[in-house]
Design an enzyme around this catalytic site. Structure first.
Site, PDB file in Angstrom:
ATOM      1  CG  ASP A 102      -1.851  -1.106   1.183  1.00 59.34           C
ATOM      2  OD1 ASP A 102      -2.143  -1.754   0.340  1.00 59.34           O
ATOM      3  OD2 ASP A 102      -1.885  -1.954   2.351  1.00 59.34           O
ATOM      4  CG  HIS A 131      -3.282  -5.238   2.732  1.00 57.43           C
ATOM      5  ND1 HIS A 131      -2.734  -4.385   1.686  1.00 57.43           N
ATOM      6  CD2 HIS A 131      -3.366  -6.535   2.185  1.00 57.43           C
ATOM      7  CE1 HIS A 131      -2.683  -4.988   0.756  1.00 57.43           C
ATOM      8  NE2 HIS A 131      -3.185  -6.133   0.780  1.00 57.43           N
TER       9      HIS A 131
END
Ligand SMILES: NC(=O)c1ccc[n+]([C@@H]2O[C@H](COP(=O)([O-])OP(=O)(O)OC[C@H]3O[C@@H](n4cnc5c(N)ncnc54)[C@H](O)[C@@H]3O)[C@@H](O)[C@H]2O)c1
Ligand SMILES: O=C(O)C[C@H](O)C(=O)O
Length: 338
Positions: free
Chosen positions: A173, A200
């Site tokens: 990310d 996530h």
């Protein structure tokens, strides 16, 4: 064929991906080394100067990957292990990276992987508890928001859980946020680092663009777009691969980058700070006791969990949406082990 300078350059380890402090060196194990992530991750770890020994385990294919990667001319030794050799693979490992488990297909959420991956991760964690209870465990397998609590609860059940040593790898990310922000600002990704907090998956991924000098210049529709792209970057890859899996190459890069950060911390390097999903007090009062935020890594793993800092009004809203979903994911993981 090559000039002396060119040969030196080719022989030098990649300085972009890996930083190296003077090394107390380390055995690293990859569980799921035969897979889409496991293979390129093993190759990148073979190129990490902080790894002395690389232990590659999978229920299928690891000896082949080990034979192949083992010919790369860097210092580390590589050994492959078959399905019935998990304990041998873990023996002496200081860092254990887990990309074992099934990936998404189009139309699936990460949570749809829970039924298959929860037991894979739990069983691997039970072996870690038995054989390498003081190792740092880096969990890649999805759904990370649930698999990390599963690993923690399994280690806890065995009486060996150390919250400083269990990490959910959310580096992809961070990598995506830097790349996407560079793409719309024409800056170098080295200058567009963004802290990404939360978890996530989709709405639990909260990029703090307001804390980046380039990020805070992005407003309005462009802001909405980039946040959405960071939160759903995984879907972009799943869709493009059209049934052949999810991100593997960028994930291997992100996994190797995070493993290198952990190794540098273990080696005593100061100031190694990166977001990762760990047991955290930051939102424990809201029932969320695992959370990704900037963490300083050190000789024992987690050295310090940094506060999230000042958020913009938009980020406050993103965080509000993140917390209840993350709580649900974490509770699901814990309930599976209980
Ligand atoms: N954290 C992240 O940012 C991130 C990014 C991408 C993918 N992922 C996740 O990583 C996981 C792996 O993805 P992939 O693309 O490499 O999948 P893959 O199917 O290509 O590889 C998975 C590997 O795990 C192995 N495996 C299955 N059960 C095992 C067990 N009990 N012990 C050891 N190995 C076992 C399989 O044999 C296979 O080689 C998926 O769950 C995926 O969703 C996470
Ligand atoms: O999207 C996925 O399922 C894999 C991974 O979590 C990703 O973010 O790419």
């Amino acid at each position: 064929m090559f000039s002396r300078a060119a040969i030196r350059t080719l022989a030098a380890p990649s300085s972009r991906l890996f930083s190296s402090s003077s090394a107390r060196q380390t055995k690293v194990a990859v569980l799921g080394a035969g897979g889409g992530i496991g293979q390129p991750l093993s190759l990148l770890l073979k190129n990490d100067p902080l790894v002395t020994s690389l232990s590659l385990y999978d229920i299928r294919g690891a000896p082949g990957v080990a034979a192949d990667v083992g010919h790369v001319d860097t210092g580390s030794e590589v050994q492959g292990y078959t399905a019935d050799q998990l304990d041998e693979a873990l023996e002496g490992a200081k860092v254990i990276v887990i990309p074992a488990g099934v990936p998404r297909k189009p139309g699936m959420t990460r949570d749809d992987l829970f039924n298959t991956n929860a037991s894979i991760v739990r069983d691997l964690a039970a072996a870690v508890a038995r054989v390498a209870p003081t190792a740092c465990v880096l969990v890649i397998s999805n759904p990370v928001n649930s698999t990390v609590p599963i690993v923690a609860a399994t280690l806890e059940k065995a009486g060996v859980f150390d919250p400083k040593r269990v990490f959910g790898v959310t580096t992809l990310d961070v990598v995506r946020a830097a790349r996407f922000l560079a793409g719309i600002t024409d800056a170098s990704p080295a200058d567009t680092r963004v802290t990404v907090i939360g978890g996530h998956s989709g709405a639990t991924i909260v990029p703090l663009l307001s804390q980046s000098s380039y990020g805070k210049t992005v407003t309005g529709e462009a802001y909405e777009k980039i946040v959405n792209r960071i939160q759903f970057g995984g879907d972009e890859v799943v869709k493009a691969k059209d049934g052949a899996g999810s991100a593997t190459l960028s994930m291997a890069y992100a996994g190797a980058k995070f493993a290198n950060a952990v190794l540098r911390g273990l080696n005593g390097e100061k100031g190694v700070i990166t977001p990762t999903f760990v047991k955290s007090p930051l939102f424990a009062d809201k029932g969320v006791d695992f959370f990704s935020s900037n963490v300083e890594l050190g000789p024992n793993g987690v050295e310090k969990i940094h506060p999230i800092g000042k958020l913009s009004a938009e980020e406050e809203k993103l965080l509000e949406a993140c917390i209840p979903e993350l709580k649900k994911n974490i509770e699901k993981g814990k309930a599976f082990v209980a």
